[in-house]
Design a protein around this motif. Structure first.
Motif, PDB file in Angstrom:
ATOM      1  N   ALA A  88       0.834  -1.203   0.000  1.00  0.00           N
ATOM      2  CA  ALA A  88       0.000   0.000   0.000  1.00  0.00           C
ATOM      3  C   ALA A  88       0.872   1.258   0.000  1.00  0.00           C
ATOM      4  N   ILE A  89       1.953   1.241   0.760  1.00  0.00           N
ATOM      5  CA  ILE A  89       2.865   2.393   0.792  1.00  0.00           C
ATOM      6  C   ILE A  89       3.549   2.571  -0.569  1.00  0.00           C
ATOM      7  N   VAL A  90       3.987   1.472  -1.179  1.00  0.00           N
ATOM      8  CA  VAL A  90       4.636   1.544  -2.491  1.00  0.00           C
ATOM      9  C   VAL A  90       3.656   2.056  -3.549  1.00  0.00           C
ATOM     10  N   VAL A  91       2.413   1.558  -3.515  1.00  0.00           N
ATOM     11  CA  VAL A  91       1.399   2.023  -4.469  1.00  0.00           C
ATOM     12  C   VAL A  91       1.148   3.514  -4.282  1.00  0.00           C
ATOM     13  N   TYR A  92       1.073   3.965  -3.039  1.00  0.00           N
ATOM     14  CA  TYR A  92       0.866   5.393  -2.780  1.00  0.00           C
ATOM     15  C   TYR A  92       2.004   6.227  -3.375  1.00  0.00           C
ATOM     16  N   LEU A  93       3.236   5.758  -3.192  1.00  0.00           N
ATOM     17  CA  LEU A  93       4.386   6.514  -3.693  1.00  0.00           C
ATOM     18  C   LEU A  93       4.459   6.531  -5.219  1.00  0.00           C
ATOM     19  N   LEU A  94       4.053   5.429  -5.854  1.00  0.00           N
ATOM     20  CA  LEU A  94       4.199   5.309  -7.304  1.00  0.00           C
ATOM     21  C   LEU A  94       2.908   5.555  -8.073  1.00  0.00           C
TER      22      LEU A  94
END
Length: 199
Positions: free
Chosen positions: A42-48
């Motif tokens: 979820a954090i990676v999706v938010y960043l990308l």
């Protein structure tokens, strides 16, 4: 007159076996993996997300779905397996909301996680809400107002689990259960809207 002293048998071998079992690296690899998987993705999706998709709605749905899976898996599976804790909310006959916090008694035969798994559990549970809090301030100061809704929902889901498990740990540290269930219980009546209002 009979001798009042009794011989106490110390089982050092059992203590060493328990220490060896607790220091084993990972006993629940799948639970440890999924404890971190949904929240990290979820954090990676938010960043990308802005680079991957131009649709805010699809990013919002994907992040909330990942964090909902994370909330469910941490609350219902990984908390029990990795640290022997669980919590839930129930409604009593009068319609009042009761929060129940339980901690499994530590024993030689308990199926809870190892020290490494406990570290994974608590670090994941504490660090990820801090990351979302950082995202909150970066969204606020960079004036990305639409992303605030994603971040606030993320903080709410992550902080609810953190709050529940901190209450479980605080209630079960002494190892003496308030009642005689297999998981020790502590029923604390509180309104969930107050808890989520604070977060």
């Amino acid at each position: 007159m009979a001798d009042a002293t009794e011989d106490v048998e110390l089982d050092f071998a059992a203590d060493e076996q328990e220490r060896a079992r607790r220091s084993a690296v990972i006993r629940h690899p799948v639970a440890s993996f999924f404890h971190l998987f949904f929240r990290v993705v979820a954090i990676v999706v938010y960043l990308l997300c802005e680079w991957i998709s131009k649709s805010f709605a699809s990013c919002f749905v994907l992040i909330i779905a990942l964090l909902s899976f994370d909330f469910w898996s941490v609350k219902n599976v990984t908390g029990r397996l990795l640290v022997g804790l669980r919590w839930w909310n129930q409604i009593d006959e009068d319609g009042k909301s009761l929060w129940v916090f339980e901690a499994k008694k530590k024993s030689r035969n308990s199926n809870t996680g190892t020290e490494a798994e406990e570290r994974i559990f608590w670090l994941g549970l504490i660090i990820c809400p801090l990351i979302w809090t950082f995202f909150f301030f970066t969204s606020l100061f960079s004036l990305k107002i639409k992303w605030l809704s994603v971040v606030v929902a993320s903080i709410s889901l992550q902080a609810a689990n953190l709050y529940g498990y901190l209450r479980c740990k605080a209630g079960g540290q002494d190892g003496h259960p308030p009642d005689n269930r297999s998981f020790t219980g502590q029923q604390l009546p509180q309104r969930p809207d107050i808890i989520f209002g604070i977060l």
